[in-house]
Design an enzyme around this catalytic site. Sequence first.
Site, PDB file in Angstrom:
ATOM      1  N   SER B 170      56.465  28.454  58.323  1.00 58.72           N
ATOM      2  CA  SER B 170      55.072  28.587  58.733  1.00 58.72           C
ATOM      3  C   SER B 170      54.965  29.363  60.055  1.00 58.72           C
ATOM      4  O   SER B 170      55.485  30.487  60.137  1.00 58.72           O
ATOM      5  CB  SER B 170      54.460  27.183  58.839  1.00 58.72           C
ATOM      6  N   ASP B 334      52.642  26.854  47.372  1.00 54.02           N
ATOM      7  CA  ASP B 334      52.077  27.008  48.711  1.00 54.02           C
ATOM      8  C   ASP B 334      50.803  27.837  48.606  1.00 54.02           C
ATOM      9  O   ASP B 334      50.861  29.020  48.279  1.00 54.02           O
ATOM     10  CB  ASP B 334      53.110  27.710  49.612  1.00 54.02           C
ATOM     11  N   HIS B 367      52.905  24.002  50.850  1.00 57.47           N
ATOM     12  CA  HIS B 367      53.355  24.612  52.094  1.00 57.47           C
ATOM     13  C   HIS B 367      54.390  23.752  52.816  1.00 57.47           C
ATOM     14  O   HIS B 367      55.353  24.260  53.389  1.00 57.47           O
ATOM     15  CB  HIS B 367      52.135  24.818  53.001  1.00 57.47           C
TER      16      HIS B 367
END
Lengths: 393, 393
Positions: B170, B334, B367
């Site tokens: 991320s 995700d 995610h």
Amino acid sequence: MALNLDKNTNVRMGMDQKSVGLVETKTHTFAKPPNELLLECGRKLGPITIAYETYGKLNDKKSNTILILHALSGDAHAAGYHSYDEEKAGWWDIMIGPGKAFDTNKYFVICSNILGGCKGTTGPMSINPESQKPFGMSFPMITVSDMVNVQKELIDHLGIKKVLCLSGGSLGGMQALQWTISYPDWVEAVIPIATTSRLSAQSLAFNAVGRNAIISDPDWNNGEYFPGKTPAQGLAIARMIGHITYLSPESMHDKFGRRLQEKEQYSYDFVTDFQVESYLHYQGIQFVERFDANTYLYFTKAMDYFDLAGKFGSLERAFEKIKSKYLVISFTSDWLFPAYQSREIVRALIKNGVDVSLCEIKTPYGHDAFLLENEQLTRLISSFLSNLKLKEK
Amino acid sequence: MALNLDKNTNVRMGMDQKSVGLVETKTHTFAKPPNELLLECGRKLGPITIAYETYGKLNDKKSNTILILHALSGDAHAAGYHSYDEEKAGWWDIMIGPGKAFDTNKYFVICSNILGGCKGTTGPMSINPESQKPFGMSFPMITVSDMVNVQKELIDHLGIKKVLCLSGGSLGGMQALQWTISYPDWVEAVIPIATTSRLSAQSLAFNAVGRNAIISDPDWNNGEYFPGKTPAQGLAIARMIGHITYLSPESMHDKFGRRLQEKEQYSYDFVTDFQVESYLHYQGIQFVERFDANTYLYFTKAMDYFDLAGKFGSLERAFEKIKSKYLVISFTSDWLFPAYQSREIVRALIKNGVDVSLCEIKTPYGHDAFLLENEQLTRLISSFLSNLKLKEK
């Protein structure tokens, strides 16, 4: 009800030849004590006032009624204008009017504010007869069934024995489904759009966070707003979250991308940099001006509770008594109530031998597509309705 | 640094043979006036303290360093325990330790708290030398570039001339990308996970609403919290929104569905009905105890501003000077930083002749999958790293 507009005095309205023109909201009050309405939660409520509008003319046989069911943020004002000064037409004006999908030259169209609403129908902002203060959180929990029961009272009051067609998107679609279950003999046909027979965990989650934003706004004050204050910040945040879920990622990209708001470079500050921020902020502010935070709490809870399979054991059993003809419409890019949820509905209807058509409209506009100009949606509805008409003759 | 645990005194820790054991956070302070660090926004900041932890041993050639880059809610404490009493190990303990993916028997692993953080590195909670009060909103806007420049100072301080591998998910992945652009000669290889070269309009929107929730919390008070008070409600809401985006709809369905929380029927009240509500509420509350709202504002803004194509004209041009070997990892479910965004990165790397592998891991966990036990992720990283090792000999 349609108004002959003088183009010299009102160009904007005069330009729309398909408008129902000036309209007004009417009310009907019923369930007066001791005949209160028994709600699904077990509590009683009464008197109940229902606010509604009508467009077009009821025919002699009273057989041309179309009942429009609004979504979370809607109201009874579905078409036309309340005054010459009103900036925007009713929320589904693109679909309701002479020559439009719900053609007011042919049909008598009714739209009422949902039970628990804040636009004329009894809701948490109404005065509680017991305390002589607004209900606030003392308003009973309402369900989609309760909403439909109140609409049925209105239909009875208007002397209508059978509704030709019901239609609505999102929460409106839930009401449409519920109508055909609660009153199978009263509904000829139904067009649920972008709806679901129950919310997914993700949709429950979004609703929960929205409610949390309202409830944690100090101005909410357990539903009893302080004089002159409303939980505006909390409601605006709830609305912003909602708005993200109403648009698809594609349409957000197409509409805003990463474009900056009235600047060419990052501000390196906590002011609004991106257009999408500015848009959401505007949506939040606007909503607060026209909507009540407590109604938002009650409506989202009613959506959360709606679960036909949960209530009846299975979706197939929920639809056992249905007699209405169905046209189910979903949008490919709707990720709040995805198309697979409409397919689930259709499969369960088919198992019950219901006359059902399914149309997945390919569109990038997400859940909110039902509120936008859409030629395909218009054509589908018109043709579905005109087939009904033919059968009626 | 690994601790020989006495199983009689600490069964829980003793049971994990792959733990790095007891660890401590160290700090390094630099950029002391008049040598402040020039930030991308044009402002200067100094002195800057960076908090970091290390696991494993730096070899004689100083060639076995792995730099771990944390995401929005992470910190320097990536593995092991700070004390016998600590309930949870560091945030990426599943990946870092003897015999794990980032094998501390072989590698010297470093993780530092990002610039602007709230866990030891200079950030908005730090004392502003000018005012002798916490910076709050007087803290300068920071970018991913700035974060990387601060990490580079730490690497220099430790006498390391080249990092064997960088990795993070991320926001951590963004830093990994930026490292290979800012310091092409300092990075042998890089593993960006579940990341993007720029946020989509939808991701910008989620960040904006989260910030809005914080900023409209009266306890935020323009970033200068009242004594003993923090904008806990606003931060909790921001975290809840975030959490929805970190999970996939499928995993939310599998984990919670529409199951009720410790009840068999709807409560018909505004208490928590569904497990998913209870979970989000818990996540919100927990986060508030360990994280600073102003840091949340600055970190999300840094993510918003990260836009390699925007900065360099195109993603291809952004990657022109890259010399590092790349392993790009994304997750099929995700939807915050979807797999197509990783493919965009890989395409632009390939056009620059970079040695790059792409792996889209099929997983329902969305995610957040990079933070979960994942055999495939572990194998991919181990094998990528061991190939690097071989080349090094």
